[in-house]
Motif scaffolding. Structure first.
Motif, short mmCIF file in Angstrom:
data_model
loop_
_atom_site.label_atom_id
_atom_site.label_comp_id
_atom_site.label_asym_id
_atom_site.label_seq_id
_atom_site.Cartn_x
_atom_site.Cartn_y
_atom_site.Cartn_z
N ALA A 97 -12.97 -1.62 0.55
CA ALA A 97 -12.61 -2.65 1.52
C ALA A 97 -13.79 -3.61 1.64
N TYR A 150 -7.93 7.89 -0.33
CA TYR A 150 -6.70 8.49 0.20
C TYR A 150 -6.41 9.69 -0.67
N PHE A 179 -6.38 6.17 4.57
CA PHE A 179 -7.64 6.11 3.82
C PHE A 179 -8.78 6.51 4.75
N TYR A 212 -6.69 -0.26 6.04
CA TYR A 212 -6.50 0.87 5.13
C TYR A 212 -6.55 2.21 5.87
N ILE A 259 0.84 -1.21 0.00
CA ILE A 259 0.00 0.00 0.00
C ILE A 259 0.87 1.25 0.00
N ASN A 303 -10.26 -5.26 6.92
CA ASN A 303 -9.56 -4.59 5.82
C ASN A 303 -9.72 -3.09 5.91
N TYR A 308 -3.32 3.63 6.99
CA TYR A 308 -2.47 4.23 5.95
C TYR A 308 -3.06 5.52 5.40
#
Length: 184
Positions: free
Chosen positions: A148, A183, A162, A157, A130, A153, A160
């Protein structure tokens, strides 16, 4: 982690097929098929062939073994038509229609696949994949969109950067739920 070569295509497809075999969406599409993994591998084979030739595929290796895979591409609003001649093609078309309708209308990168071999979960491989895609998005100055397929999941995300992008996508009555994420 590196850009995969054509010779890695089959291993990437098999890894992804096994990683997605129990996914709520693919389990719903291929509900009662005993050969779900084989059908998924065929689809992933084509997707990775395209990703390798377009330089939009990544692979994570331990020694010479593929343990992680990811695909991304610039999203276009081209509808892929599936001929609804069986329950699984009807369900696949329902997923495509529902997800295509929710993609952002602005230029973005779309991530349809992030897969990690089950024996290598929680070792940072998914995060590395990712992060590499997010680095591409930063260079290209394009946001990244994905769906997702589970709360786990979705939490991954979110770590990171999202964020939720609208309400969940419900695929037909009593069907699975996808969580659109962005993102930027």
């Amino acid at each position: 982690m590196s850009k995969p070569l054509e010779e890695h295509q089959q291993a990437l497809a098999q890894l992804s097929a096994h990683a997605f075999a129990d996914d709520p969406i693919t389990s719903w599409i291929y509900e009662s098929l005993s050969d779900r993994t084989q059908l998924l591998a065929q689809g992933f084979q084509f997707a990775f062939m395209e990703g390798i030739s377009n330089d939009t595929a990544l692979a994570a290796f331990i020694d010479d073994t593929v343990v992680g895979a990811a695909l991304w591409h610039e999203h276009t609003h081209v509808d892929k038509k599936v001929i609804p001649d069986s329950p699984f093609t009807q369900r696949l078309q329902a997923v495509e229609e529902a997800t295509n309708a929710r993609h952002p209308m602005f230029n973005h990168l779309y991530v349809p696949v992030v897969a990690v071999h089950r024996e290598h979960h929680r070792q940072g491989i998914g995060g590395t994949l990712i992060s590499a895609i997010l680095a591409v998005s930063d260079v290209q100055k394009k946001p990244v969109y994905l769906e997702a397929s589970s709360h786990e999941n979705r939490s991954f995300y979110q770590r990171y950067g999202f964020r939720n992008h609208g309400n969940p996508i419900i695929i037909e009555k009593h069907g699975p739920v996808l969580y659109p994420m962005l993102y930027s």
